[in-house]
Design a protein around this motif. Sequence first.
Motif, PDB file in Angstrom:
ATOM      1  N   ALA A   1      -5.208 -28.897 -76.101  1.00 34.01           N
ATOM      2  CA  ALA A   1      -4.426 -27.954 -75.299  1.00 34.01           C
ATOM      3  C   ALA A   1      -5.330 -26.918 -74.644  1.00 34.01           C
ATOM      4  CB  ALA A   1      -3.379 -27.259 -76.168  1.00 34.01           C
ATOM      5  N   LEU A   2      -4.814 -26.315 -73.570  1.00 34.33           N
ATOM      6  CA  LEU A   2      -5.517 -25.238 -72.854  1.00 34.33           C
ATOM      7  C   LEU A   2      -4.531 -24.117 -72.553  1.00 34.33           C
ATOM      8  CD1 LEU A   2      -7.801 -24.004 -70.940  1.00 34.33           C
ATOM      9  CD2 LEU A   2      -6.640 -25.259 -69.114  1.00 34.33           C
ATOM     10  N   TYR A   3      -5.022 -22.883 -72.747  1.00 37.07           N
ATOM     11  CA  TYR A   3      -4.246 -21.703 -72.365  1.00 37.07           C
ATOM     12  C   TYR A   3      -5.156 -20.861 -71.479  1.00 37.07           C
ATOM     13  CZ  TYR A   3      -1.005 -17.737 -72.872  1.00 37.07           C
ATOM     14  OH  TYR A   3      -0.098 -16.727 -72.632  1.00 37.07           O
ATOM     15  N   TYR A   4      -4.713 -20.569 -70.258  1.00 41.94           N
ATOM     16  CA  TYR A   4      -5.557 -19.876 -69.284  1.00 41.94           C
ATOM     17  C   TYR A   4      -4.784 -18.690 -68.710  1.00 41.94           C
ATOM     18  CZ  TYR A   4      -9.050 -19.462 -65.534  1.00 41.94           C
ATOM     19  OH  TYR A   4     -10.048 -19.023 -64.702  1.00 41.94           O
ATOM     20  N   LEU A   5      -5.455 -17.532 -68.654  1.00 43.00           N
ATOM     21  CA  LEU A   5      -4.848 -16.322 -68.112  1.00 43.00           C
ATOM     22  C   LEU A   5      -5.662 -15.826 -66.921  1.00 43.00           C
ATOM     23  CD1 LEU A   5      -3.880 -14.254 -71.308  1.00 43.00           C
ATOM     24  CD2 LEU A   5      -2.342 -15.378 -69.697  1.00 43.00           C
ATOM     25  N   SER A   6      -4.998 -15.705 -65.762  1.00 41.93           N
ATOM     26  CA  SER A   6      -5.649 -15.204 -64.551  1.00 41.93           C
ATOM     27  C   SER A   6      -4.759 -14.122 -63.968  1.00 41.93           C
ATOM     28  CB  SER A   6      -5.837 -16.342 -63.543  1.00 41.93           C
ATOM     29  OG  SER A   6      -6.426 -15.868 -62.360  1.00 41.93           O
ATOM     30  N   ASP A   7      -5.160 -12.854 -64.154  1.00 44.50           N
ATOM     31  CA  ASP A   7      -4.315 -11.707 -63.784  1.00 44.50           C
ATOM     32  C   ASP A   7      -2.983 -11.845 -64.504  1.00 44.50           C
ATOM     33  OD1 ASP A   7      -6.276 -10.598 -62.190  1.00 44.50           O
ATOM     34  OD2 ASP A   7      -5.636 -11.697 -60.405  1.00 44.50           O
ATOM     35  N   ASN A   8      -1.889 -11.952 -63.731  1.00 43.24           N
ATOM     36  CA  ASN A   8      -0.569 -12.103 -64.350  1.00 43.24           C
ATOM     37  C   ASN A   8      -0.123 -13.563 -64.409  1.00 43.24           C
ATOM     38  OD1 ASN A   8      -0.265  -9.299 -64.668  1.00 43.24           O
ATOM     39  ND2 ASN A   8       0.448  -9.102 -62.540  1.00 43.24           N
ATOM     40  N   ARG A   9      -1.033 -14.470 -64.074  1.00 45.05           N
ATOM     41  CA  ARG A   9      -0.689 -15.892 -64.062  1.00 45.05           C
ATOM     42  C   ARG A   9      -1.064 -16.541 -65.386  1.00 45.05           C
ATOM     43  NH1 ARG A   9      -2.696 -20.150 -59.358  1.00 45.05           N
ATOM     44  NH2 ARG A   9      -1.378 -21.914 -59.986  1.00 45.05           N
ATOM     45  N   GLU A  10      -0.106 -17.270 -65.963  1.00 48.52           N
ATOM     46  CA  GLU A  10      -0.311 -17.906 -67.260  1.00 48.52           C
ATOM     47  C   GLU A  10      -0.173 -19.418 -67.115  1.00 48.52           C
ATOM     48  OE1 GLU A  10       2.637 -18.374 -70.920  1.00 48.52           O
ATOM     49  OE2 GLU A  10       1.868 -16.324 -70.776  1.00 48.52           O
ATOM     50  N   ILE A  11      -1.161 -20.155 -67.626  1.00 53.71           N
ATOM     51  CA  ILE A  11      -1.154 -21.617 -67.532  1.00 53.71           C
ATOM     52  C   ILE A  11      -1.338 -22.197 -68.923  1.00 53.71           C
ATOM     53  CG2 ILE A  11      -2.310 -23.643 -66.557  1.00 53.71           C
ATOM     54  CD1 ILE A  11      -3.300 -21.732 -64.313  1.00 53.71           C
ATOM     55  N   PHE A  12      -0.439 -23.095 -69.304  1.00 59.97           N
ATOM     56  CA  PHE A  12      -0.553 -23.775 -70.597  1.00 59.97           C
ATOM     57  C   PHE A  12      -0.285 -25.265 -70.404  1.00 59.97           C
ATOM     58  CE2 PHE A  12       1.425 -25.740 -74.284  1.00 59.97           C
ATOM     59  CZ  PHE A  12       0.473 -25.485 -75.281  1.00 59.97           C
ATOM     60  N   VAL A  13      -1.139 -26.097 -71.009  1.00 59.26           N
ATOM     61  CA  VAL A  13      -0.935 -27.545 -70.994  1.00 59.26           C
ATOM     62  C   VAL A  13      -1.282 -28.095 -72.363  1.00 59.26           C
ATOM     63  CG1 VAL A  13      -1.400 -27.793 -68.528  1.00 59.26           C
ATOM     64  CG2 VAL A  13      -3.283 -28.012 -70.152  1.00 59.26           C
ATOM     65  N   MET A  14      -0.610 -29.211 -72.750  1.00 57.80           N
ATOM     66  CA  MET A  14      -0.880 -29.829 -74.044  1.00 57.80           C
ATOM     67  C   MET A  14      -0.760 -31.343 -73.924  1.00 57.80           C
ATOM     68  SD  MET A  14       0.838 -29.101 -77.795  1.00 57.80           S
ATOM     69  CE  MET A  14       2.223 -30.245 -77.646  1.00 57.80           C
ATOM     70  N   ARG A  15      -1.606 -32.033 -74.685  1.00 58.54           N
ATOM     71  CA  ARG A  15      -1.582 -33.493 -74.701  1.00 58.54           C
ATOM     72  C   ARG A  15      -0.446 -33.974 -75.593  1.00 58.54           C
ATOM     73  NH1 ARG A  15      -5.966 -37.233 -73.952  1.00 58.54           N
ATOM     74  NH2 ARG A  15      -7.441 -35.506 -74.100  1.00 58.54           N
ATOM     75  N   HIS A  16       0.323 -34.935 -75.072  1.00 61.17           N
ATOM     76  CA  HIS A  16       1.427 -35.528 -75.835  1.00 61.17           C
ATOM     77  C   HIS A  16       0.939 -36.814 -76.502  1.00 61.17           C
ATOM     78  CE1 HIS A  16       5.418 -36.327 -77.103  1.00 61.17           C
ATOM     79  NE2 HIS A  16       5.719 -37.250 -76.189  1.00 61.17           N
ATOM     80  N   SER A  17       1.778 -37.428 -77.301  1.00 59.61           N
ATOM     81  CA  SER A  17       1.413 -38.658 -78.012  1.00 59.61           C
ATOM     82  C   SER A  17       1.135 -39.827 -77.067  1.00 59.61           C
ATOM     83  CB  SER A  17       2.533 -39.040 -78.990  1.00 59.61           C
ATOM     84  OG  SER A  17       3.773 -39.195 -78.311  1.00 59.61           O
ATOM     85  N   ASP A  18       1.615 -39.744 -75.817  1.00 64.02           N
ATOM     86  CA  ASP A  18       1.349 -40.811 -74.845  1.00 64.02           C
ATOM     87  C   ASP A  18       0.015 -40.626 -74.140  1.00 64.02           C
ATOM     88  OD1 ASP A  18       1.866 -38.659 -73.241  1.00 64.02           O
ATOM     89  OD2 ASP A  18       3.539 -39.567 -72.155  1.00 64.02           O
ATOM     90  N   ASP A  19      -0.784 -39.648 -74.594  1.00 64.04           N
ATOM     91  CA  ASP A  19      -2.111 -39.345 -74.061  1.00 64.04           C
ATOM     92  C   ASP A  19      -2.058 -38.625 -72.708  1.00 64.04           C
ATOM     93  OD1 ASP A  19      -4.843 -39.405 -74.753  1.00 64.04           O
ATOM     94  OD2 ASP A  19      -5.211 -40.975 -73.279  1.00 64.04           O
ATOM     95  N   GLN A  20      -0.863 -38.212 -72.259  1.00 62.54           N
ATOM     96  CA  GLN A  20      -0.710 -37.464 -71.016  1.00 62.54           C
ATOM     97  C   GLN A  20      -0.512 -35.985 -71.333  1.00 62.54           C
ATOM     98  OE1 GLN A  20      -0.989 -39.019 -67.921  1.00 62.54           O
ATOM     99  NE2 GLN A  20      -1.578 -40.742 -69.224  1.00 62.54           N
ATOM    100  N   PHE A  21      -0.853 -35.119 -70.369  1.00 59.76           N
ATOM    101  CA  PHE A  21      -0.698 -33.679 -70.542  1.00 59.76           C
ATOM    102  C   PHE A  21       0.571 -33.195 -69.845  1.00 59.76           C
ATOM    103  CE2 PHE A  21      -5.121 -34.121 -71.588  1.00 59.76           C
ATOM    104  CZ  PHE A  21      -5.391 -33.087 -72.475  1.00 59.76           C
TER     105      PHE A  21
END
Length: 451
Positions: free
Chosen positions: A260-280
Amino acid sequence: MKLYKVAVSSIKQLPRQHRIALASTSLLVMAALMWQPSQQTYQTPKFQRAERVEIELPHEKVEVLSEQNSEPLGADLDPEDPEFSAPKDALEQKLEQVTDVAHKHKITSGETLGSIFSQYALPISDMYRLIKVNKSIQNLRVGQTIEWSVNDDGQVKEFNIQRSKKITDSYTLVNKGYQFKQVEENGVIKPVFLTGRITGSFYNSALAAGLTPNQIQTLVQVLQWRFDFGREVRKGDRFAVSVEREFIDGKAVTKGELKALYYLSDNREIFVMRHSDDQFYDTDGNSLNRALRRIPLAKRYRISSSFNPTRKHPVTRRISPHNGTDFATPIGTPVLAAGDGVVVKASKHRLAGNYVVIKHGREYMTRYLHLHKLLVKVGDRVTMGQRIALSGNTGRSTGPHLHFELIKKNRPVNAMKVPLPQADPVPSNARSKYKQLANSERQKLLAVMPG
């Protein structure tokens, strides 16, 4: 005179029937010799013999009838030609230096090792060398994952088959061929959190945080439609990444797989995580992909020449690859964008004729050749299904058609067969559980985020 008397005497000794037949035959021969055809009333026209004239044609003007495809066998289009490539920014130039770019493929029903090598234009000779090392490489099961990398010469450098969660068959190219070993995970899988702050480029900041070039490349591709790590990063941005690594006796023995990735840019928040199907997916289970279509036309047309990385010249027998798919379309047929993207080339080429190149994020690129008319220009943003041109017969083409290419990670692949990105969310029956896990992972990353 003596000879004549002998002949007459001999004839008189013949039976009467024979003498009559001989006389009749002699009369017929004499009549034929004396007959002459009457003069004709017309005259046969006289022709003057033409002198032989040799005209030397430039080599590029010579067309061979056996070469009925968009890439004449004697003058193939070079996929590395800068004419057909998208300009690279600083991040892409950095990622281009990654020598072990990972390519992945999940086995589906009916696929064989040969069909997979063909889809991704991998050398068939390498496949036979791999089989020679271990024949079990041909035993593929649906759902298994294959991962490989190639060197600068296009040879398969590493080839791995994940047989199960614990066991991986690994092949590595060495001086004498391929070396095989079976890797079994005997350690404990633990999460590792890597954090950082942007001080210059994302690439250098991620390296400093402990990510590998391959892991950085994966993140850039995962978020290519949501966030541009080359243009949108700002000094001071913060990020946290979770990686699952294998530990034996407390020591990490693998670089780990991104979770998973959590990214903060000013007030912008981005989160992604890998699922069991190998896709994010994002926090709500929405896909990060933009879909691509296999056929850039409103309806199906006959394929006049298929993708063929091992095509041979009929005379020289040398390998002369056909890096795209040709559709037998009449002149003026609307050509559609295979997916959302940006037009990076719209020009004319001696061999390709009028052509368009579209960049789809940072992983895919499509090419459309031999067009009659262009409907877009460089810099235009297009959406999937948008009209970008009319098909034609320009350049070195032996008949009206559309030549379509799909480039993935800078390598031509078979657009008719390779798995294409889809924009489907996490299946509804698994979404609730995914969202719970995603929220928990997000909280963990937020807790370790640099202040």
